[in-house]
Enzyme design. Structure first.
Site: not given
Ligand code: GLY
Ligand code: MN
Ligand code: MN
Length: 441
Positions: A39, A245, A262, A273, A352, A356, A363, A386, A390, A408, A410
């Site tokens: 709950d 992720h 991130d 982000d 990737h 975005h 996103h 970003e 890797y 990365r 970003e």
């Molecule tokens: N933190 C999610 C992305 O960079 O898309």
């Molecule tokens: Mn992002």
């Molecule tokens: Mn990100």
């Protein structure tokens, strides 16, 4: 404190009603409450599009917009929400109730949410078009289908449900894709707080620390500013930085490794982000530095391409070329640059996209293509940039010294008449700046 006003939300409803045209009805529900275990529920967070139109943050709420004979008559905005309830408010807190919906949220009509099934049928009858966000919530979709059937059951009396059902998200997403000055200011605030969190993390990290302890440093800044993360924070030491992720954040940060963070917060439901990658011990190794410089060069060039009229894909195209050239120069890849780009064999190290849309959702909504082509940047759009590299810890195609490095970088960028505006510029990102910041005790 910057805050959207009821006039801002009303202006959005005005635009939506205009887009809908006459004889129409729009139904917009907020998010359901999500249960965590037994709950215990997750703290409620309003649906972004619902909040975008209403500014109403309570759970169990549905907004209805109705237009009539002619759009010149205006429209009716109804809010179905929880009723005031002394007992419930003692346990769970304040509710606006139907009076508050009218007085504080500018609803023309307000009803208890329990009356929705009853009241909605009358509203559906004799409208030509129903605008609805089909596919967002299956339970609610089923209810809407039932209402349509019920309204059609009235046909012998000469009324029926709307003949057309139109995807409301197409309109709302396009509205949300173009940010107003106030929305950009809210995103700037989210970005500045997030930048401060990354700065604190760079100053706090040391070998032997747990990844979650470093995450706690970020959360401290978010919490001090009344913010929550806009997505699950990624704090990955060493090869964990290669897991795109990675959210376990439960390993030790080791001397000699990089850490990839991130993480960012949302402010008044507007997201930021940010990713930064830096050495756990404060000093980049030669291999880490070499790869980092490639990613940074790609990122700076990609940011510069976020300009009015450029294709959405231009930053990615530019970033990929610089990353591949860097991999060739460092001997991690061999062959012809054009062939590597064409065959996408660089996916071994960069798998990737370069960004975005960013807004109320990390996103964010908004189509990426129009009439089959990548759309072009327009003033007020916001995008992340970003790129990363890797090198998998078990990649035997490269010299051992490169393995397990994940990087990365970003930032969040708004398209303006004067070129790209970087909202997240307050956190350092060159090797020299990072090392200098980390050297200060
Ligand atoms: N933190 C999610 C992305 O960079 O898309
Ligand atoms: Mn992002
Ligand atoms: Mn990100």
């Amino acid at each position: 404190m910057m805050k959207l006003t009821q006039a801002d939300f009303q202006e959005r409803r005005d635009r939506l009603a205009e887009e809908m045209g006459p004889h129409s009805i729009a139904i917009i529900a907020t998010s359901p409450v999500a249960m965590r275990n037994r709950d215990a529920d997750y703290k409620f967070r309003a649906d972004s599009s619902f909040f975008y139109l209403t500014g109403f943050a309570e759970p169990e709420a549905v907004a209805i917009i109705e237009t009539f004979e002619s759009i010149d008559e205006g429209y009716t905005y109804s809010l179905f929400c929880r009723e005031r309830d002394r007992e419930m408010e003692i346990w769970h807190g304040y509710r606006a109730g139907v009076d508050g919906a009218v007085e504080d949220y500018d609803a023309d009509e307000a009803y208890a949410i329990d009356l929705l099934d009853e009241e909605i049928i009358e509203k559906l009858l004799n409208k030509q078009k129903l605008f609805y966000r089909m596919g967002q919530q299956v339970d609610f979709d089923a209810r809407v289908a039932k209402w349509i059937a019920e309204a059609n059951g009235e046909s012998r009396k000469g009324s029926s449900a709307p003949a057309q059902v139109i995807q409301l998200d197409r309109i709302l997403d396009e509205m949300r894709l173009h940010k107003s000055t106030q929305e950009i200011e809210l995103m700037q605030i989210a970005s500045t707080i997030s930048a401060q969190a990354h700065t604190r993390a760079m100053q706090a990290v040391k070998p032997g620390m747990m990844e979650y302890a470093l995450e706690a440093e970020l959360n401290y800044i978010f919490g001090q500013n009344g913010c929550v993360p806009s997505y699950n924070s990624i704090v990955g030491g060493g090869a964990n930085g290669c897991i795109l992720h990675y959210v376990e954040n439960d390993k030790v940060l080791k001397d000699g490794d990089l850490v990839l963070i991130d993480a960012a917060c949302e402010y008044q439901l507007y997201a930021s982000d940010i990713t930064r990658t830096f050495p756990v011990n404060g000093k980049f190794s030669p291999e880490q530095k070499a790869l980092y410089e490639v990613v940074l060069k790609a990122q700076l060039a990609a940011i510069d391409a976020v300009r009015i009229g450029n294709s959405y894909k231009e930053p990615h195209r530019i970033a990929v070329r610089i990353l591949v050239q860097g991999l060739l120069d460092l001997g991690l890849m061999q062959g012809d640059i054009e062939q590597i780009i064409e065959s996408e064999s660089f996916h071994q190290f960069y798998m990737h996209g370069t960004g975005h849309w960013l807004g109320m959702d990390v996103h964010d909504v908004g189509s990426y293509k129009q009439d089959g082509d990548w759309r072009t940047y327009e003033e007020g759009m916001a995008v992340t940039v970003e790129p990363g590299l890797y090198i998998a810890p078990d990649d035997e195609t490269v010299d051992a010294k490169w393995r397990g490095i994940g990087i990365r970088i970003e930032d969040d960028v708004v398209v303006t008449k004067n070129g790209p505006r970087v909202l997240t510029a307050a956190v350092v990102k060159t090797v020299e700046e990072i090392e200098a910041l980390m050297a200060v005790q």
